[in-house]
Design a protein around this motif. Structure first.
Motif, PDB file in Angstrom:
ATOM      1  N   GLY A 156       0.798  -1.217   0.000  1.00 57.95           N
ATOM      2  CA  GLY A 156       0.000   0.000   0.000  1.00 57.95           C
ATOM      3  C   GLY A 156       0.833   1.271   0.000  1.00 57.95           C
ATOM      4  N   ARG A 157       2.145   1.139   0.193  1.00 62.13           N
ATOM      5  CA  ARG A 157       3.020   2.323   0.206  1.00 62.13           C
ATOM      6  C   ARG A 157       4.050   2.293  -0.919  1.00 62.13           C
ATOM      7  NH1 ARG A 157       6.436   3.114   4.335  1.00 62.13           N
ATOM      8  NH2 ARG A 157       6.659   0.907   4.850  1.00 62.13           N
ATOM      9  N   PHE A 158       4.531   1.130  -1.277  1.00 61.94           N
ATOM     10  CA  PHE A 158       5.573   0.994  -2.305  1.00 61.94           C
ATOM     11  C   PHE A 158       4.971   0.380  -3.561  1.00 61.94           C
ATOM     12  CE2 PHE A 158       9.553   0.525   0.632  1.00 61.94           C
ATOM     13  CZ  PHE A 158       9.194   1.682   1.304  1.00 61.94           C
ATOM     14  N   ILE A 159       5.511   0.794  -4.693  1.00 62.33           N
ATOM     15  CA  ILE A 159       5.087   0.229  -5.975  1.00 62.33           C
ATOM     16  C   ILE A 159       6.319  -0.091  -6.808  1.00 62.33           C
ATOM     17  CG2 ILE A 159       3.797   0.605  -8.109  1.00 62.33           C
ATOM     18  CD1 ILE A 159       2.104   2.661  -6.566  1.00 62.33           C
ATOM     19  N   ILE A 160       6.408  -1.332  -7.259  1.00 61.54           N
ATOM     20  CA  ILE A 160       7.481  -1.728  -8.162  1.00 61.54           C
ATOM     21  C   ILE A 160       6.935  -1.700  -9.585  1.00 61.54           C
ATOM     22  CG2 ILE A 160       6.975  -4.208  -7.920  1.00 61.54           C
ATOM     23  CD1 ILE A 160       9.993  -4.729  -8.204  1.00 61.54           C
ATOM     24  N   SER A 161       7.762  -1.208 -10.492  1.00 59.96           N
ATOM     25  CA  SER A 161       7.347  -1.156 -11.895  1.00 59.96           C
ATOM     26  C   SER A 161       8.566  -1.367 -12.784  1.00 59.96           C
ATOM     27  CB  SER A 161       6.668   0.176 -12.218  1.00 59.96           C
ATOM     28  OG  SER A 161       7.573   1.257 -12.027  1.00 59.96           O
ATOM     29  N   ARG A 162       8.267  -1.544 -14.053  1.00 58.07           N
ATOM     30  CA  ARG A 162       9.326  -1.900 -15.007  1.00 58.07           C
ATOM     31  C   ARG A 162       9.087  -1.155 -16.315  1.00 58.07           C
ATOM     32  NH1 ARG A 162       8.676  -7.955 -15.845  1.00 58.07           N
ATOM     33  NH2 ARG A 162       7.075  -7.284 -17.316  1.00 58.07           N
ATOM     34  N   ASP A 163      10.145  -0.572 -16.848  1.00 54.96           N
ATOM     35  CA  ASP A 163      10.087   0.073 -18.160  1.00 54.96           C
ATOM     36  C   ASP A 163      10.996  -0.720 -19.083  1.00 54.96           C
ATOM     37  OD1 ASP A 163      10.452   1.670 -20.442  1.00 54.96           O
ATOM     38  OD2 ASP A 163      10.115   3.505 -19.312  1.00 54.96           O
ATOM     39  N   ASN A 164      10.404  -1.574 -19.893  1.00 55.85           N
ATOM     40  CA  ASN A 164      11.206  -2.445 -20.754  1.00 55.85           C
ATOM     41  C   ASN A 164      12.012  -1.648 -21.782  1.00 55.85           C
ATOM     42  OD1 ASN A 164      10.133  -4.620 -19.371  1.00 55.85           O
ATOM     43  ND2 ASN A 164       8.561  -5.039 -20.917  1.00 55.85           N
ATOM     44  N   ALA A 165      11.451  -0.571 -22.266  1.00 53.25           N
ATOM     45  CA  ALA A 165      12.157   0.234 -23.273  1.00 53.25           C
ATOM     46  C   ALA A 165      13.430   0.853 -22.695  1.00 53.25           C
ATOM     47  CB  ALA A 165      11.231   1.320 -23.806  1.00 53.25           C
ATOM     48  N   LYS A 166      13.368   1.232 -21.423  1.00 52.51           N
ATOM     49  CA  LYS A 166      14.536   1.821 -20.760  1.00 52.51           C
ATOM     50  C   LYS A 166      15.366   0.765 -20.026  1.00 52.51           C
ATOM     51  CE  LYS A 166      12.528   6.404 -20.146  1.00 52.51           C
ATOM     52  NZ  LYS A 166      12.175   7.476 -19.176  1.00 52.51           N
ATOM     53  N   ASN A 167      14.871  -0.473 -20.035  1.00 53.25           N
ATOM     54  CA  ASN A 167      15.554  -1.568 -19.345  1.00 53.25           C
ATOM     55  C   ASN A 167      15.828  -1.202 -17.883  1.00 53.25           C
ATOM     56  OD1 ASN A 167      16.333  -4.277 -19.660  1.00 53.25           O
ATOM     57  ND2 ASN A 167      18.482  -3.717 -19.893  1.00 53.25           N
ATOM     58  N   THR A 168      14.818  -0.654 -17.245  1.00 52.43           N
ATOM     59  CA  THR A 168      14.947  -0.118 -15.890  1.00 52.43           C
ATOM     60  C   THR A 168      13.766  -0.565 -15.034  1.00 52.43           C
ATOM     61  OG1 THR A 168      16.167   1.815 -16.695  1.00 52.43           O
ATOM     62  CG2 THR A 168      15.118   2.013 -14.538  1.00 52.43           C
ATOM     63  N   VAL A 169      14.068  -0.826 -13.773  1.00 49.52           N
ATOM     64  CA  VAL A 169      13.044  -1.167 -12.795  1.00 49.52           C
ATOM     65  C   VAL A 169      13.009  -0.051 -11.755  1.00 49.52           C
ATOM     66  CG1 VAL A 169      12.319  -2.830 -11.041  1.00 49.52           C
ATOM     67  CG2 VAL A 169      13.343  -3.628 -13.175  1.00 49.52           C
ATOM     68  N   TYR A 170      11.819   0.259 -11.294  1.00 47.13           N
ATOM     69  CA  TYR A 170      11.648   1.355 -10.339  1.00 47.13           C
ATOM     70  C   TYR A 170      11.007   0.850  -9.048  1.00 47.13           C
ATOM     71  CZ  TYR A 170      12.202   4.047 -14.628  1.00 47.13           C
ATOM     72  OH  TYR A 170      12.673   4.563 -15.810  1.00 47.13           O
ATOM     73  N   LEU A 171      11.257   1.581  -7.994  1.00 46.44           N
ATOM     74  CA  LEU A 171      10.531   1.355  -6.739  1.00 46.44           C
ATOM     75  C   LEU A 171      10.069   2.720  -6.248  1.00 46.44           C
ATOM     76  CD1 LEU A 171       9.674  -0.797  -4.656  1.00 46.44           C
ATOM     77  CD2 LEU A 171      11.681  -0.111  -3.309  1.00 46.44           C
ATOM     78  N   GLN A 172       8.783   2.960  -6.384  1.00 46.91           N
ATOM     79  CA  GLN A 172       8.188   4.195  -5.856  1.00 46.91           C
ATOM     80  C   GLN A 172       7.849   3.956  -4.393  1.00 46.91           C
ATOM     81  OE1 GLN A 172       7.608   7.261  -7.383  1.00 46.91           O
ATOM     82  NE2 GLN A 172       7.046   7.910  -5.311  1.00 46.91           N
ATOM     83  N   MET A 173       8.409   4.769  -3.540  1.00 43.12           N
ATOM     84  CA  MET A 173       8.227   4.607  -2.105  1.00 43.12           C
ATOM     85  C   MET A 173       7.503   5.836  -1.560  1.00 43.12           C
ATOM     86  SD  MET A 173      11.909   2.945  -1.032  1.00 43.12           S
ATOM     87  CE  MET A 173      12.800   4.474  -1.279  1.00 43.12           C
ATOM     88  N   ASN A 174       6.317   5.628  -1.042  1.00 39.09           N
ATOM     89  CA  ASN A 174       5.498   6.712  -0.483  1.00 39.09           C
ATOM     90  C   ASN A 174       5.286   6.487   1.008  1.00 39.09           C
ATOM     91  OD1 ASN A 174       5.107   7.757  -3.151  1.00 39.09           O
ATOM     92  ND2 ASN A 174       3.478   6.252  -3.469  1.00 39.09           N
ATOM     93  N   SER A 175       4.868   7.542   1.664  1.00 42.81           N
ATOM     94  CA  SER A 175       4.577   7.476   3.110  1.00 42.81           C
ATOM     95  C   SER A 175       5.714   6.790   3.856  1.00 42.81           C
ATOM     96  CB  SER A 175       3.261   6.717   3.339  1.00 42.81           C
ATOM     97  OG  SER A 175       2.198   7.357   2.670  1.00 42.81           O
ATOM     98  N   LEU A 176       6.913   7.251   3.588  1.00 42.78           N
ATOM     99  CA  LEU A 176       8.085   6.602   4.175  1.00 42.78           C
ATOM    100  C   LEU A 176       8.111   6.753   5.692  1.00 42.78           C
ATOM    101  CD1 LEU A 176      10.623   7.538   1.409  1.00 42.78           C
ATOM    102  CD2 LEU A 176      10.221   5.223   2.248  1.00 42.78           C
ATOM    103  N   LYS A 177       8.637   5.715   6.327  1.00 43.71           N
ATOM    104  CA  LYS A 177       8.739   5.659   7.779  1.00 43.71           C
ATOM    105  C   LYS A 177      10.201   5.496   8.175  1.00 43.71           C
ATOM    106  CE  LYS A 177       4.353   3.100   7.937  1.00 43.71           C
ATOM    107  NZ  LYS A 177       3.698   1.844   8.384  1.00 43.71           N
ATOM    108  N   PRO A 178      10.561   5.893   9.372  1.00 41.26           N
ATOM    109  CA  PRO A 178      11.955   5.702   9.809  1.00 41.26           C
ATOM    110  C   PRO A 178      12.423   4.253   9.693  1.00 41.26           C
ATOM    111  CG  PRO A 178      10.841   7.203  11.284  1.00 41.26           C
ATOM    112  CD  PRO A 178       9.784   6.677  10.350  1.00 41.26           C
ATOM    113  N   GLU A 179      11.499   3.314   9.895  1.00 37.51           N
ATOM    114  CA  GLU A 179      11.884   1.897   9.807  1.00 37.51           C
ATOM    115  C   GLU A 179      12.149   1.441   8.380  1.00 37.51           C
ATOM    116  OE1 GLU A 179       9.206   3.197  11.380  1.00 37.51           O
ATOM    117  OE2 GLU A 179       7.447   1.862  11.207  1.00 37.51           O
TER     118      GLU A 179
END
Length: 114
Positions: A65-88
């Motif tokens: 519910g806070r992080f999203i993994i995605s992939r851009d095949n054209a850029k050959n790159t994987v992303y991790l969108q991290m929201n509502s980050l916590k100290p832990e």
């Protein structure tokens, strides 16, 4: 030569967001199971998120519910969108590719201040 290069880490306040990138060379992210992992000081490395060849994803309970993994095949790159980050969430974050052989990046530090 296979390389996975992570970027996008840094220092952020609790509640903030960061987007990590993992640029791959020597392999195709579309033909490997790609994952993000993290290791906090004095803790074992843990799986954070995985994206499979068909695009299905799996998340650790702690980031659902806070992080999203995605992939851009054209850029050959994987992303991790991290929201509502916590100290832990503070840890070194690693990208990995799992095919017949597993490859790992060098990691990028994420620090979340309270």
């Amino acid at each position: 030569q296979v390389q996975l290069v992570e970027s996008g880490g840094g220092l952020v306040q609790a509640g903030g967001s960061l987007r990590l990138s993992c640029a791959a060379s020597g392999i195709m992210v579309s033909t490997n199971v790609m994952g993000w992992y993290r290791q906090a000081p004095e803790k074992q490395r843990e799986s954070v998120a995985v994206i499979r060849l068909a695009g299905t994803t799996t998340y650790a309970d702690s980031v659902k519910g806070r992080f999203i993994i995605s992939r851009d095949n054209a850029k050959n790159t994987v992303y991790l969108q991290m929201n509502s980050l916590k100290p832990e969430d503070t840890a070194v974050y690693y990208c990995a590719a799992h095919g017949s052989v597993s490859y790992w990046g060098q990691g990028t530090q994420v620090t979340v201040s309270s």
